[in-house]
Structures are given as C-alpha cells and as structure tokens.
Write a protein that holds these residues in place. Sequence first.
Motif, PDB file in Angstrom:
ATOM      1  N   ARG A   1     -35.958 -53.632   0.487  1.00  0.00           N
ATOM      2  CA  ARG A   1     -34.876 -52.961   0.393  1.00  0.00           C
ATOM      3  C   ARG A   1     -34.451 -52.218   1.684  1.00  0.00           C
ATOM      4  NH1 ARG A   1     -35.260 -47.651  -3.644  1.00  0.00           N
ATOM      5  NH2 ARG A   1     -35.181 -49.524  -5.233  1.00  0.00           N
ATOM      6  N   VAL A   2     -33.178 -52.724   1.842  1.00  0.00           N
ATOM      7  CA  VAL A   2     -32.409 -52.127   3.293  1.00  0.00           C
ATOM      8  C   VAL A   2     -32.548 -50.933   3.632  1.00  0.00           C
ATOM      9  CG1 VAL A   2     -30.473 -52.429   4.585  1.00  0.00           C
ATOM     10  CG2 VAL A   2     -30.915 -54.094   3.039  1.00  0.00           C
ATOM     11  N   GLY A   3     -32.769 -50.501   4.693  1.00  0.00           N
ATOM     12  CA  GLY A   3     -33.007 -49.159   5.196  1.00  0.00           C
ATOM     13  C   GLY A   3     -31.992 -48.303   4.901  1.00  0.00           C
ATOM     14  N   GLY A   4     -31.594 -46.955   5.113  1.00  0.00           N
ATOM     15  CA  GLY A   4     -30.482 -46.151   4.982  1.00  0.00           C
ATOM     16  C   GLY A   4     -30.219 -45.336   6.266  1.00  0.00           C
ATOM     17  N   LEU A   5     -30.843 -46.005   7.344  1.00  0.00           N
ATOM     18  CA  LEU A   5     -30.442 -44.859   8.745  1.00  0.00           C
ATOM     19  C   LEU A   5     -28.988 -45.345   9.038  1.00  0.00           C
ATOM     20  CD1 LEU A   5     -33.386 -46.257  10.818  1.00  0.00           C
ATOM     21  CD2 LEU A   5     -33.249 -43.972   9.478  1.00  0.00           C
ATOM     22  N   ASP A   6     -28.464 -44.334   9.701  1.00  0.00           N
ATOM     23  CA  ASP A   6     -26.973 -44.355  10.208  1.00  0.00           C
ATOM     24  C   ASP A   6     -27.142 -43.998  11.704  1.00  0.00           C
ATOM     25  OD1 ASP A   6     -27.030 -41.664  10.426  1.00  0.00           O
ATOM     26  OD2 ASP A   6     -25.770 -41.438   8.586  1.00  0.00           O
ATOM     27  N   GLY A   7     -25.835 -44.099  12.341  1.00  0.00           N
ATOM     28  CA  GLY A   7     -25.866 -43.434  13.903  1.00  0.00           C
ATOM     29  C   GLY A   7     -26.575 -42.118  14.006  1.00  0.00           C
ATOM     30  N   SER A   8     -26.228 -41.158  13.072  1.00  0.00           N
ATOM     31  CA  SER A   8     -26.797 -40.005  13.256  1.00  0.00           C
ATOM     32  C   SER A   8     -28.292 -39.716  13.114  1.00  0.00           C
ATOM     33  CB  SER A   8     -26.312 -39.049  12.186  1.00  0.00           C
ATOM     34  OG  SER A   8     -26.735 -39.364  10.935  1.00  0.00           O
ATOM     35  N   SER A   9     -28.891 -40.614  12.665  1.00  0.00           N
ATOM     36  CA  SER A   9     -30.367 -40.946  12.463  1.00  0.00           C
ATOM     37  C   SER A   9     -30.815 -41.150  13.863  1.00  0.00           C
ATOM     38  CB  SER A   9     -30.988 -41.965  11.429  1.00  0.00           C
ATOM     39  OG  SER A   9     -30.405 -41.640  10.241  1.00  0.00           O
ATOM     40  N   VAL A  10     -30.351 -42.132  14.512  1.00  0.00           N
ATOM     41  CA  VAL A  10     -30.760 -42.465  15.958  1.00  0.00           C
ATOM     42  C   VAL A  10     -30.240 -41.413  16.928  1.00  0.00           C
ATOM     43  CG1 VAL A  10     -30.447 -44.345  17.678  1.00  0.00           C
ATOM     44  CG2 VAL A  10     -30.384 -45.128  15.183  1.00  0.00           C
ATOM     45  N   ARG A  11     -29.496 -40.846  16.798  1.00  0.00           N
ATOM     46  CA  ARG A  11     -29.162 -39.760  17.743  1.00  0.00           C
ATOM     47  C   ARG A  11     -30.048 -38.755  17.418  1.00  0.00           C
ATOM     48  NH1 ARG A  11     -23.793 -41.591  16.599  1.00  0.00           N
ATOM     49  NH2 ARG A  11     -23.472 -40.213  14.584  1.00  0.00           N
ATOM     50  N   ASP A  12     -30.605 -38.292  16.277  1.00  0.00           N
ATOM     51  CA  ASP A  12     -31.775 -37.380  16.210  1.00  0.00           C
ATOM     52  C   ASP A  12     -32.845 -37.757  16.808  1.00  0.00           C
ATOM     53  OD1 ASP A  12     -30.189 -35.863  14.626  1.00  0.00           O
ATOM     54  OD2 ASP A  12     -30.920 -36.487  12.635  1.00  0.00           O
ATOM     55  N   TRP A  13     -33.207 -38.942  16.927  1.00  0.00           N
ATOM     56  CA  TRP A  13     -34.527 -39.675  17.466  1.00  0.00           C
ATOM     57  C   TRP A  13     -33.984 -39.408  19.134  1.00  0.00           C
ATOM     58  CZ3 TRP A  13     -34.610 -45.350  15.365  1.00  0.00           C
ATOM     59  CH2 TRP A  13     -35.033 -45.263  13.825  1.00  0.00           C
ATOM     60  N   LYS A  14     -32.990 -39.872  19.595  1.00  0.00           N
ATOM     61  CA  LYS A  14     -32.814 -39.586  21.108  1.00  0.00           C
ATOM     62  C   LYS A  14     -32.823 -38.084  21.369  1.00  0.00           C
ATOM     63  CE  LYS A  14     -28.660 -41.940  21.321  1.00  0.00           C
ATOM     64  NZ  LYS A  14     -27.760 -42.523  21.894  1.00  0.00           N
ATOM     65  N   ALA A  15     -32.214 -37.213  20.606  1.00  0.00           N
ATOM     66  CA  ALA A  15     -32.263 -35.816  21.219  1.00  0.00           C
ATOM     67  C   ALA A  15     -33.428 -35.198  20.802  1.00  0.00           C
ATOM     68  CB  ALA A  15     -31.274 -35.135  20.115  1.00  0.00           C
ATOM     69  N   GLY A  16     -34.786 -35.945  20.412  1.00  0.00           N
ATOM     70  CA  GLY A  16     -36.074 -35.242  20.038  1.00  0.00           C
ATOM     71  C   GLY A  16     -36.130 -34.651  19.058  1.00  0.00           C
ATOM     72  N   ARG A  17     -35.136 -34.407  18.146  1.00  0.00           N
ATOM     73  CA  ARG A  17     -35.279 -33.586  16.851  1.00  0.00           C
ATOM     74  C   ARG A  17     -36.305 -34.659  15.831  1.00  0.00           C
ATOM     75  NH1 ARG A  17     -29.626 -32.850  18.269  1.00  0.00           N
ATOM     76  NH2 ARG A  17     -29.094 -34.733  16.972  1.00  0.00           N
ATOM     77  N   VAL A  18     -36.215 -35.829  15.866  1.00  0.00           N
ATOM     78  CA  VAL A  18     -37.150 -36.413  15.241  1.00  0.00           C
ATOM     79  C   VAL A  18     -38.240 -37.087  16.018  1.00  0.00           C
ATOM     80  CG1 VAL A  18     -37.693 -38.168  13.349  1.00  0.00           C
ATOM     81  CG2 VAL A  18     -35.758 -37.019  13.240  1.00  0.00           C
ATOM     82  N   ARG A  19     -39.422 -36.549  16.263  1.00  0.00           N
ATOM     83  CA  ARG A  19     -40.452 -37.272  17.027  1.00  0.00           C
ATOM     84  C   ARG A  19     -41.264 -38.052  16.468  1.00  0.00           C
ATOM     85  NH1 ARG A  19     -43.339 -31.761  18.844  1.00  0.00           N
ATOM     86  NH2 ARG A  19     -44.727 -33.293  19.721  1.00  0.00           N
TER      87      ARG A  19
END
Length: 427
Positions: free
Chosen positions: A37-55
Amino acid sequence: MTTLRNAALEAWMKEHGYSSNSLADAVNSAVGDLTGRVGGLDGSSVRDWKAGRVRWPKSATRVALEKVTGLPATALGFLPRGRAPSSAPAPPPEDPVERRRFLTAGTALAAVAATPSSGSSRRVGKGDVDRLQCRFDEIIASDHRHGGQPGIEQKAAWLADEALALQSSGSATQRVRAYVYGCAAAFRSSAMWAAIDGRRYSDAVRHMREAQALAEMAADPAIKFRIWSHAGTLYRHMRRPSEAVAANDVARNLLITRRDPMFACLGHARQAACHGLTGDTTAVQRALGHAQESLDRADPGLARPAWMIAVSNGAELESLALAAHLSLGNFEQAESHAHRSLALLRPHMQRDRALNVARLAHAQLGQDEADIAVATAMSIPPDLVARHPRVTATIAGFDRQLRARAASSTLTRAWDEYAHAHLANIA
C-alpha cells in the motif's frame, strides 16, 4: 524543550537533489513496495523531519526511507525515542520480526526468492514472469514522473537482484529462465538509465556492464536494444561521441530494428543526437530522415514495451531532433521540434517536459529572443528544476549564456533575482 533541526537529512537531500515533495513521493513508493500500500506522506511530513519535529519516523516509513537513501536512519540524523540529541548515534533497538514483516509484506517476489531451492518442489512459471513485468512497468512509470532519482536506481537494482534470486527458488523451463534473465536485464537497464538521467555516470557504467551480461542470457531482443541504445546515450552525455555512435550502431543493427521499424526510428533518432555533438549537419539530417521514414512505416497498433510509449507517438523523435539541432546551433529548427515534442508528450512525463522546456528556452535565446526565453525558463516549476539533474544542468547553461549575452541588462537582473529566489542549485 528546544527542537533541533535535522541537518544530516537536509544535507543529504541537498546533495541528491531532493525537495520535500519529491522525497515524500520516493518514500511513498518504497512503502508501497514493502507493504503493498503506497504511503501517505507529503511535503509537510518531510519538512517535519527536517525541522526536528519528528525525530523517529514510524517503522514502515523508516525502512522505506532507508531503502531510498541507502543509509540507516541514524546516519540521516534521526534519533530513537527516548534518546537525547547529544547521545552518540547507534543502531536503534528494533523488533526484527516487525522489520522483516515490513520488508516482505506485499512483495510476493521477495518471498519467492527466499524459498530454499534444495528439496523444493516449486516451479517458476509464467505467473512469476508476469509479476516481474508488472514491477518493471512500475519502474518505467516512476521514471516518467520523477526522473533519475537515486531511489529509482536503487529500487531497479534491487529488483534485478530479486529476479536473479528467483532463478534458484525452484525449477523452470529453459524458456522461462530466459524470460527471468530478461526481466533482470530490464531492471538493471532501468537502474542504468536512472543513473544516466541523474548524471551519475560511473554508476551507469557499472549497471551497463551487468545489464549487458544478463541480456546475453535472456530471450528479449527489445531489452538488448534498450541497453545498447542507453549505452549510446550514456557516452553522448559523457561527451564521447565516437563511442556513442559505436554503441548506438550495435542497437541499430539488431534484428528487432528490421522486424519493427519503431525500434529503427529510435535508433536513428538517437544517432542524430550523437552526430549533433560532432557538428555533422549532413549526418544529423540523414539520421532524422531515416527516423521519420521508420516511424511512418511502423504499425502503431503493435504491442510494445512501456518504455517505447514516447517513441510510438513521435514525442521521442521530436525530443532527440531538438537535442541534435540545439547542439548544431540550428536554433530555429530546434524551437520547432521543441514545440512539437511538448505537444506530443504525455501529461505524466514531467521530467521530459521540463527538460524540453529548458531546451526551448536555449533555442529562443539563441535567436536573440531573450525576453521570451526568460519567460519560458521561468515557466518550469522550480521543484522540477531542483529534482532533475539534467534539467538543473540545462537551466544552469541557460543562466550562463544569458549572462554572457547581456550581463548588465534589466532582463538579466530580473532573471538573477528569480534564480536566487527559486533556483539556488543552478550555480
């Protein structure tokens, strides 16, 4: 608690030309490979990774990200839950059963490949080949959308290895084994093409050697044509025209070009692009004439591989004619072919469209239509320029030519402001 940016992930994305949206797309595709099943990420998900909000991303996402990047999550700056940012990175504790589940769920091919051959009564058959072919079509579709991303290259190479592992998973007829080798060669040729498109030429040469060896064991002349034709393209991009012509000659002389003129069309068109590098106008015109004649003779209703779609409707011929005339400095002819190619390209072929718009800007600038050329270059979505190395390189060349022609003009200053705001990676 202060949130620390993930500098390691940001550095990897910048080095490999990924935007937040394109990395999300690549990880979603990898999640689909792993789970069905294809994932449901979008650009905001990756931006959360870059910002450190998702560690520490969820397990399936994390495994998919590792497959796309080829690196463990800790090397990308992620930290397991409960670990302080200052802790030395180390592989995270993880349930190996859970990891295996995500690596194998939804991928029958991987499960088949893991089956021991000793004492196995399993028989590899046409259904297995059909499943491999479906995966190959998925790779082609990803290439059309996303171009030569490292994730596509890695995925194609992994699938080539899985196809080879299938050979030892059970018994098969000689014909089926030849088909499986053909699938492995096809996957490796796609890894080769992704590396060419991403301008990773040493990797492309490595994939080419493996693809050529596999093709010799296969029963698919179309794949042999594709590999040698890609070899010509590889040498053309490496600015080695003599080797490009020689490799493309191997493709053009294969029997399939006489059986199906559509393959002959592609061979002649790519030869024209090779001759463009040498400045041989007569050879370019002759090759393009042969390509058009072959296209006119080809049966449009004949079943062909998915990677021949742009050839079948003439878009690839127009694109290669554009490249050839641009190399020769025939800017008016190049512009004409650019417009025709853009009219023929399918909507999902985002990389090819962006590349040909960038070439169109070059052709317009070459005719001293700088204002139109700048507007054309600005019409390419910046994320496509950043995502595709060949588009990036073409726009960077446009930038240099514009500055050389009119370094102090108002138009150039406007382009400079636009480039600094939106195209930081063209320098």
